[in-house]
Design a protein around this motif. Sequence first.
Motif, PDB file in Angstrom:
ATOM      1  N   VAL A  34      42.340  15.403  -8.396  1.00  0.00           N
ATOM      2  CA  VAL A  34      41.838  15.331  -9.768  1.00  0.00           C
ATOM      3  C   VAL A  34      40.429  15.902  -9.764  1.00  0.00           C
ATOM      4  O   VAL A  34      39.585  15.491  -8.956  1.00  0.00           O
ATOM      5  N   ASN A  37      34.410  17.635 -22.403  1.00  0.00           N
ATOM      6  CA  ASN A  37      35.400  16.967 -21.575  1.00  0.00           C
ATOM      7  C   ASN A  37      36.467  17.944 -21.116  1.00  0.00           C
ATOM      8  O   ASN A  37      37.026  18.683 -21.919  1.00  0.00           O
ATOM      9  N   MET A  84      39.332  18.162 -17.626  1.00  0.00           N
ATOM     10  CA  MET A  84      39.749  17.604 -16.339  1.00  0.00           C
ATOM     11  C   MET A  84      40.959  18.381 -15.839  1.00  0.00           C
ATOM     12  O   MET A  84      41.893  18.617 -16.590  1.00  0.00           O
ATOM     13  N   TYR A 102      44.124  18.614 -13.079  1.00  0.00           N
ATOM     14  CA  TYR A 102      44.959  17.863 -12.148  1.00  0.00           C
ATOM     15  C   TYR A 102      45.724  18.879 -11.316  1.00  0.00           C
ATOM     16  O   TYR A 102      46.305  19.831 -11.854  1.00  0.00           O
ATOM     17  N   THR A 149      44.165  15.824 -25.811  1.00  0.00           N
ATOM     18  CA  THR A 149      44.380  14.432 -26.227  1.00  0.00           C
ATOM     19  C   THR A 149      44.160  14.257 -27.721  1.00  0.00           C
ATOM     20  O   THR A 149      44.796  13.425 -28.350  1.00  0.00           O
ATOM     21  N   HIS A 153      45.418   9.148 -18.363  1.00  0.00           N
ATOM     22  CA  HIS A 153      44.183   9.777 -18.841  1.00  0.00           C
ATOM     23  C   HIS A 153      43.991   9.279 -20.271  1.00  0.00           C
ATOM     24  O   HIS A 153      44.752   9.633 -21.160  1.00  0.00           O
ATOM     25  N   SER A 154      43.006   8.423 -20.471  1.00  0.00           N
ATOM     26  CA  SER A 154      42.961   7.637 -21.716  1.00  0.00           C
ATOM     27  C   SER A 154      42.687   8.440 -22.976  1.00  0.00           C
ATOM     28  O   SER A 154      43.045   8.028 -24.067  1.00  0.00           O
ATOM     29  N   PHE A 203      41.979   6.940 -15.714  1.00  0.00           N
ATOM     30  CA  PHE A 203      40.733   7.613 -16.087  1.00  0.00           C
ATOM     31  C   PHE A 203      40.451   7.211 -17.525  1.00  0.00           C
ATOM     32  O   PHE A 203      41.225   7.541 -18.406  1.00  0.00           O
ATOM     33  N   SER A 204      39.342   6.489 -17.739  1.00  0.00           N
ATOM     34  CA  SER A 204      39.188   5.857 -19.056  1.00  0.00           C
ATOM     35  C   SER A 204      37.824   6.124 -19.704  1.00  0.00           C
ATOM     36  O   SER A 204      36.786   6.184 -19.028  1.00  0.00           O
TER      37      SER A 204
END
Lengths: 566, 566
Positions: B19, B31, B33, B35, B81, B169-170, B202-203
Amino acid sequence: MEVLRGDFAIPSTTGKLRVIPLGGLGEFGMNMMAYEYGGHLIVVDCGVIFPDAELLGVDVVIPDITFLRESEGRLLAIFLTHGHEDHIGALPYVLDEIDAPVYGTPFTLALVRSKLTEHGLLETSDLRELRAGDPVQAGPFRIEFIHLTHSIIDSGALAITTPAGTVIHSGDFKFDPTPTDRRASDLHTLAKYGAQGVLALFSDSTNVERSGITPSERAVRERLSEVLAESKGRVLVSCFATSLHRMQIFADLAREHGRRLCCIGRSMYQNSEIARQMGRLQIEEGLLVAPQDVRKIPPQQAALLVSGSQGEPMSALARIAVDRHRWVSVQPDDDVVISARIIPGNEKAIFRMMDHLYRRGARVHYDDGSHPPVHVSGHGSQEELRLMLSLLRPKYFVPMHGEYRQLRRHLELANDLAAGTQQAFLLESGDVLEFDEAGARKNGRVPVGRVCIDVGTLDEVGDLILNERRKISVEGIVVPILAINKHTGELEASPEIVSRGFVPLEEAQDLVEKARAMIRETLETSNVEEKGDWGVVKDKIRSTLRRFFDQELGKRPMVLPVILEV
Amino acid sequence: MEVLRGDFAIPSTTGKLRVIPLGGLGEFGMNMMAYEYGGHLIVVDCGVIFPDAELLGVDVVIPDITFLRESEGRLLAIFLTHGHEDHIGALPYVLDEIDAPVYGTPFTLALVRSKLTEHGLLETSDLRELRAGDPVQAGPFRIEFIHLTHSIIDSGALAITTPAGTVIHSGDFKFDPTPTDRRASDLHTLAKYGAQGVLALFSDSTNVERSGITPSERAVRERLSEVLAESKGRVLVSCFATSLHRMQIFADLAREHGRRLCCIGRSMYQNSEIARQMGRLQIEEGLLVAPQDVRKIPPQQAALLVSGSQGEPMSALARIAVDRHRWVSVQPDDDVVISARIIPGNEKAIFRMMDHLYRRGARVHYDDGSHPPVHVSGHGSQEELRLMLSLLRPKYFVPMHGEYRQLRRHLELANDLAAGTQQAFLLESGDVLEFDEAGARKNGRVPVGRVCIDVGTLDEVGDLILNERRKISVEGIVVPILAINKHTGELEASPEIVSRGFVPLEEAQDLVEKARAMIRETLETSNVEEKGDWGVVKDKIRSTLRRFFDQELGKRPMVLPVILEV
């Protein structure tokens, strides 16, 4: 009672009292208010504003004192309500130009003295002590200091009595029933004036947006005590170096928890020494450790008062946070308490500093809304503002110390309160309010404004310079240079183009070649008359290149053509 | 279930899951990220940061995507998200370089579509709908969208299942039991994953500093209703143009109070139209008034949704506040509600705008801590973060979306909670976390950083340029220009000196003459070798003049010598 300029003849009671805010109404900071009666003036407070980021290269902002300059010989004295920068910071700049005695309470004068010493103005200044219960007569003005609680000691309101009536100038205040120095607000003198009749109240609007009552300074004791009890390392507390209440609380707690106290940072060290010598900070000799000896104390026995709560880059705490302090570094298990308000504009710097402290393993405590608090405000909330109005029952009311929205809300608060106020006025800096037997009214304006100071040089930074900096700071600058033969009017060499803060021209030779061609063409297509006036040629080159960069790159740098006659 | 790149062969379960946070850990915003499993990558979110004032001339900051560039061909897809700028704003810049399908929920994709259209990238983009309950298989990753409440609709967490286990992943979330669109958070799917076993969570750490539970979006209804009932004029509500919950509440209240609704400002108008067409904003046709017709509605029958809650200079509300809007101006008796958070850094602009509104006689309501609130946060507070951990019971925990202090506090919160978490990791952007059968560990770093974008040109603004701007913006620039005969090496004319953002040299002829003399002297005292290298001569002039200005004026401008060979 001290009488200033005793040769003054009291004018007839039919005179007008004029109140002239020179700063601090409709803006936050640089508080300064002139009172005028019978041709004579006094000034209350003389503060600065710390500048926005948009004031590039400006360190401090002071009020425009054109009005005082034009009133030369009419100013009897300057009175200070307390020693915060937004009330005394402009003194060195004002006293450099204007001669007047300065009245303040002992701790306020102590701070003024060290400030004037730095500016080399102490010897030529006339500082006089202002004491509660001991009014000063200055011409037609009788000034009585009324002690009120605030985050700094020796702070208070002024009762200014003139033949037109008594005006109360609140200064900054809260009504703290349990202040650290046990000197509570003098409600009785306020009540006495209220009973006698107050013509007008000018009152602090800083916390008008907060409901209820501001907690007592004592409220931070619980949390600081908790941290001292639980910490397995050193405890660092950072607060303003004028917060003697806070410093006293922490010193007392350090002793109770078996820790030695050390004051770190120039302002923290200096002010604590001044206050101790004045007997206003009680720290036993054995409790104190010199800064250079703090390393010798085991972490669990050390308590540090550190300046730099706002993350100021050169401050002690900011340097400690990045391991650049001579005597102190932070270790895992240490606790750091930011015991101060996070002033808007400083968030980034403060949080960045906190992140550095966290990364080094320290626990950081700050004003995040949790209880018990690590910080309480020094300004009264709505109920305290109402109490001030209720005690004084002024005929007229003017909110001061605040931005427009705060003044407006304070005005509404006063209008909602049935305290017998006939009329409330919303003034902004420069608006003159006039009182006489027929009543009160706004009448005219005086020149006011902000003067930007570069502290390094003490020079004023003018609007022109600021605008140039702002322009360059967003788009950069391009300087095309032409060497022109003064006899033939022809180019002597290929035009040179340099730039900064703009696309690096060294890497854009195509662009430079095109720009050179455009400069040549501009010159060639100019007629004889135009060529005879380099100003015209420069204007043409400027507009040609601006259009060119806009079209080619979508950029609008400052273009500054230079013509060299060779 | 959609299967992406069906030709992918599932690797052995002994593979590693890596990650890789490319942004948003240890910083607020941008943000992003990645994976990685079995050589394949997916990316979650692709956001921007809005820059500090210190980033001169920079409009937006995006993550450095060197890592993705170097992973060409390995990126299977980007998953979003939700549609806030700090999660989707960098998409146009990333898709301009990197080709990958983008998955998002309907409203998120609607926002992405209008963004890509502006950048001329819509046609070449591959946007795919992500639906709760309908997982996507992308190589070794199975991604399930789990609906959660937030200040924007269609927002949620991602459950990312790999052979190494399931990671949650929140996204941004709060647990609002009474959301405006009646779509509550899908606690059951979270619980299902918690029961099955979650490898890592991950929050979101945004509100980790707030105790308790964030109030429901519904909490603003009471205050808005009060304002609508009491106002004798128009009611203007300003919120983010993506806050459909807020917009729906205000639209419903407008109808109840017999007022017509009008959406003012480009983003407010566009987004409300998009949302209405999608059936996600319920406004009856008869209730709506076109912006150009708002003047025809009597003030007491008008309710306006206005963009510009952050005081952005060109926004509708900022223009209304200074009477520069085409269709709307503010009158006494009007009420203006700033129904948004005052984002740190924007205080000055917002309060200045509010002061303009107050001066025009409007009542202004804003987030001043009074109750009922005019704004509630979209991020969960401590109890909600605990609930997320309790439902999921992850083996490993990593706080994300926050500055270092917030990550640290979230870590402590997780460690204090006995939710079965084996280990919590504090990662910053660039830190790689690796999972395999032996456990989890930090292992190495990838290049990350901030790329500064000038939106006007879409160009990157490099560090060099920023440093130059910063330098000039504080002290100004001085350009000494020498015309030198290329044959003799002698000065052909008196050196010219121009400056900007510095003491105006036109008014300081003495200073200019001294500086010219110093330049001449520098040239004369240079030996033949030095004169043969203009670089050396420039350096000598630069240091001579810097010393000169420092001594004479205490100033340190940028000095940029130019030599012209004629």
